[in-house]
Design an enzyme around this catalytic site. Sequence first.
Site, short mmCIF file in Angstrom:
data_model
loop_
_atom_site.label_atom_id
_atom_site.label_comp_id
_atom_site.label_asym_id
_atom_site.label_seq_id
_atom_site.Cartn_x
_atom_site.Cartn_y
_atom_site.Cartn_z
N ASN A 198 -26.05 0.06 -0.67
CA ASN A 198 -27.43 0.02 -1.19
C ASN A 198 -28.05 1.41 -0.99
O ASN A 198 -28.36 1.79 0.13
CB ASN A 198 -28.22 -1.04 -0.41
N HIS A 246 -34.04 -8.41 -0.65
CA HIS A 246 -33.83 -7.47 0.47
C HIS A 246 -35.08 -7.46 1.34
O HIS A 246 -36.21 -7.59 0.84
CB HIS A 246 -33.55 -6.06 -0.09
N GLY A 273 -31.61 0.21 9.12
CA GLY A 273 -32.10 1.59 9.18
C GLY A 273 -32.57 2.01 10.57
O GLY A 273 -33.23 3.04 10.70
C1 PEP Z 1 -29.67 -2.06 3.87
O1 PEP Z 1 -30.40 -1.29 3.28
O2 PEP Z 1 -29.42 -3.17 3.39
C2 PEP Z 1 -29.09 -1.64 5.15
C3 PEP Z 1 -28.31 -2.48 5.78
O3 PEP Z 1 -29.41 -0.38 5.61
P1 PEP Z 1 -28.74 0.40 6.86
O4 PEP Z 1 -27.23 0.27 6.70
O5 PEP Z 1 -29.20 1.80 6.71
O6 PEP Z 1 -29.22 -0.26 8.09
#
Ligand code: PEP
Length: 255
Positions: free
Chosen positions: A9, A95, A173
């Site tokens: 993503n 999401h 994140g």
């Molecule tokens: C996401 O955006 O779905 C995600 C899991 O981000 P990250 O891997 O950066 O935590």
Amino acid sequence: MRRPMIAGNWKMYKDVNEAAALVADLKRVVFDIDNVDIVVIPPFTDLSDVGEMLIESNIALGAQNCFWEREGAFTGEISAKMLKSVRCVYVTIGHSERRKYFGETDETVNRRIKAVLDNGLVPIVCVGETLEERENARTIEVVRTQVSGALKGLSEEYIEPMVIAYEPVWAIGTGRTATPGQAQEVHAMIRGLLKEMYSSSLSEGKRILYGGSVKPENIEDLMKEEDIDGGLIGGASLKADSFAALAQTTSDVYS
Ligand code: PEP
């Protein structure tokens, strides 16, 4: 055995030139992985170009959202039909960033899933609890409500292609990932719920991805868990080498 998926993503990163450079690199480093479904999910503005670059590759295209209507006076929205026309195969729905910043609810998630499936695309439906909900021991209740709300009124045959992604909001994140045990517990619960709502065969066949700070250093132990069938990756999908390492490790775990 369920076929694993590694989906990147890109969120609101990569203009059209940056996207082309990333995809060119990625094609070079993952071309020989054949036991993992590899998916990139760029911003809308990149989809058409990236879709062309992915023709005859082993990487599929996904979009980050779509509206539930087919067409009409809905300024700023994109339909599933439009996504299909630029070679999208997958669409992430619900999401946590859409839920938090753009008012997405289980009801709108349900409407979007229908639009995606009606157009022959595959929804990747995201669920997950906040830190506060986890700390108040509400994880199971919250995720159960999200899954059953998302699937309300949808039949077993209809949701057959759908993928689910469990993404604890506190892990997205943040650099703080769920332990394999924490993730496995929720994945097993979701699989059990699918069995209750539908059947053992639907539940056993359903792919459930984990997302939340997945990196090359922590993916192996997550992928070894029985009910984790791949990853939805944010930050680590923005560089070809780290995304390829995630796909390769998954491939090795499943070989
Ligand atoms: C996401 O955006 O779905 C995600 C899991 O981000 P990250 O891997 O950066 O935590």
